[in-house]
Design a protein around this motif. Structure first.
Motif, PDB file in Angstrom:
ATOM      1  N   MET A  33       8.831   4.084   9.042  1.00  0.00           N
ATOM      2  CA  MET A  33       8.380   5.325   9.672  1.00  0.00           C
ATOM      3  C   MET A  33       9.521   6.017  10.412  1.00  0.00           C
ATOM      4  O   MET A  33       9.680   7.244  10.326  1.00  0.00           O
ATOM      5  N   PRO A  91       7.486  13.124   7.038  1.00  0.00           N
ATOM      6  CA  PRO A  91       6.620  11.948   7.169  1.00  0.00           C
ATOM      7  C   PRO A  91       5.965  11.547   5.853  1.00  0.00           C
ATOM      8  O   PRO A  91       5.579  12.396   5.042  1.00  0.00           O
ATOM      9  N   ALA A 118       2.928   9.754   3.654  1.00  0.00           N
ATOM     10  CA  ALA A 118       1.496   9.469   3.748  1.00  0.00           C
ATOM     11  C   ALA A 118       1.318   7.963   3.928  1.00  0.00           C
ATOM     12  O   ALA A 118       2.142   7.170   3.452  1.00  0.00           O
ATOM     13  N   ILE A 119       0.269   7.559   4.629  1.00  0.00           N
ATOM     14  CA  ILE A 119       0.058   6.133   4.895  1.00  0.00           C
ATOM     15  C   ILE A 119      -0.096   5.329   3.595  1.00  0.00           C
ATOM     16  O   ILE A 119       0.446   4.224   3.484  1.00  0.00           O
ATOM     17  N   GLN A 148      -3.325  -1.158   1.650  1.00  0.00           N
ATOM     18  CA  GLN A 148      -3.452  -0.249   2.787  1.00  0.00           C
ATOM     19  C   GLN A 148      -4.438  -0.790   3.823  1.00  0.00           C
ATOM     20  O   GLN A 148      -4.223  -0.633   5.025  1.00  0.00           O
ATOM     21  N   GLU A 165      -3.732  -1.320   7.782  1.00  0.00           N
ATOM     22  CA  GLU A 165      -4.594  -0.779   8.832  1.00  0.00           C
ATOM     23  C   GLU A 165      -5.033  -1.882   9.800  1.00  0.00           C
ATOM     24  O   GLU A 165      -5.005  -1.711  11.024  1.00  0.00           O
ATOM     25  N   THR A 176      -4.358   3.183  14.649  1.00  0.00           N
ATOM     26  CA  THR A 176      -4.180   3.249  13.208  1.00  0.00           C
ATOM     27  C   THR A 176      -2.703   3.461  12.875  1.00  0.00           C
ATOM     28  O   THR A 176      -1.920   3.911  13.732  1.00  0.00           O
ATOM     29  N   LEU A 188      -1.486   5.821  11.143  1.00  0.00           N
ATOM     30  CA  LEU A 188      -1.224   7.254  11.288  1.00  0.00           C
ATOM     31  C   LEU A 188      -0.964   7.620  12.745  1.00  0.00           C
ATOM     32  O   LEU A 188      -0.054   8.401  13.055  1.00  0.00           O
ATOM     33  N   TYR A 212       2.451   6.303  13.743  1.00  0.00           N
ATOM     34  CA  TYR A 212       3.468   7.147  13.105  1.00  0.00           C
ATOM     35  C   TYR A 212       3.640   8.447  13.908  1.00  0.00           C
ATOM     36  O   TYR A 212       4.764   8.887  14.190  1.00  0.00           O
ATOM     37  N   LYS A 213       2.539   9.030  14.306  1.00  0.00           N
ATOM     38  CA  LYS A 213       2.591  10.256  15.105  1.00  0.00           C
ATOM     39  C   LYS A 213       3.287   9.994  16.439  1.00  0.00           C
ATOM     40  O   LYS A 213       4.111  10.802  16.899  1.00  0.00           O
TER      41      LYS A 213
END
Length: 317
Positions: free
Chosen positions: A227, A234, A236-237, A248, A252, A262, A264, A267-268
């Motif tokens: 990441m 970025p 995608a997961i 995946q 998670e 999560t 995501l 990552y954010k």
């Protein structure tokens, strides 16, 4: 699980004190890996979360195995106490394991919340009789001798062991990992991740398809490193999971277990922490920072930044 939220700098506890007990021929690599993560934590938080002092039994100059001199305070004069005592011998450690040292370490057990044996430090703690009912590790070169000398100590072949009152690790690189674990316990997994990122920890860039089966920690290091390497554009997961050759749903589950978030959301947060670093340490415009951190425009990043940290980026310049 405590998770770093938008006002983390306000919620982080302050003032943890560290004492590093040094001996001649200590490893300066080990010393740097013990202290620098805490220095980085102070830098990121922009406040003194940790303070430390270097002491020795007799005080004065203590010289590392590679010739680095460090000035220390004499133990009896410093009368240290506080949160963490890290005992840091390396070569010739048995010669330093004296009755006087054993007395110091037994007294230290009541004056510090946690005793840490780094490199061969577990030997000194065991000789002082302060490892009752503790699970510990030591430098693997000394593992067999330690097990034979202290049969009542539960010694394991782990890179580090962190318990409530005792912490041990086996060398310089494992010292760094142990300090990250302490920071994670003190604050949050995400804050420890931010500290690790300053040292590019876990960012080897190795191809996951060439790696052996990974533990949960190793998978998290690889995932967050991937990441960090893809902040401006970025992934995608599902792509992250594909690059790591894992399902995946497993990804998670591991993220929720480690971070309480999560993939995501983590990552954010990684992207926003990079934005904060750029805001605080560069002259780039907010629009340029937004692009570098994967946002389509400055407004979108500013909204996310405010939600994460409690104030807009311009206020932190």
């Amino acid at each position: 699980m405590q998770v770093l939220r938008k006002t983390e700098n306000e919620n982080i506890p302050q003032g943890r004190s560290i004492c590093v007990l040094l001996f001649d021929n200590f490893s300066n690599h080990c010393l740097a890996n013990a202290v620098e993560p805490f220095r980085a934590a102070n830098t990121i938080a922009r406040k003194q979360l940790y303070s430390w002092q270097h002491v020795s039994v007799e005080g004065g100059t203590v010289t590392s195995s590679s010739g680095l001199p460090v000035e220390t305070l004499k133990w009896q004069q410093a009368q240290p106490g506080g949160d963490y005592l890290f005992v840091m011998p390396s070569y010739g450690f048995k010669a330093f394991s004296t009755p006087k040292l054993h007395q110091i370490l037994r007294a230290a057990r009541a004056r510090f919340k946690l005793l840490g044996g780094l490199d061969t430090g577990a030997w000194m703690l065991a000789a002082a009789g302060v490892l009752e009912n503790a699970r510990v590790t030591i430098h693997w070169d000394e593992f067999a001798g330690f097990s034979e000398t202290f049969p009542d100590v539960d010694v394991v072949e782990d890179r580090f062991v962190l318990e409530d009152r005792i912490a041990t690790c086996g060398g310089a690189s494992t010292t760094f990992e142990l300090m990250l674990e302490i920071i994670k316990k003190d604050h949050s997994p995400l804050f420890a991740l931010e500290v690790a990122a300053l040292f590019m920890h876990g960012s080897s860039g190795e191809r996951p398809d060439l790696l052996p089966v990974r533990s949960g920690d190793a998978l998290m290091r690889e995932a967050t490193a991937l990441m960090r390497r893809n902040i401006e554009s970025p992934l995608a997961i599902p792509t992250v999971a594909g690059r790591l050759k894992v399902d995946q749903r497993l990804l998670e589950t591991r993220f929720r277990s480690e971070f309480g978030m999560t993939p995501l959301a983590v990552y954010k947060s990684i992207r926003l922490r990079e934005a904060r670093r750029l805001v605080q340490s560069t002259d780039l415009t907010i629009a340029e920072i937004a692009v570098r951190c994967g946002y389509q425009n400055a407004s979108a990043m500013t909204r996310a930044y405010r939600l994460e940290f409690g104030s807009p980026p311009r206020k932190e310049r």
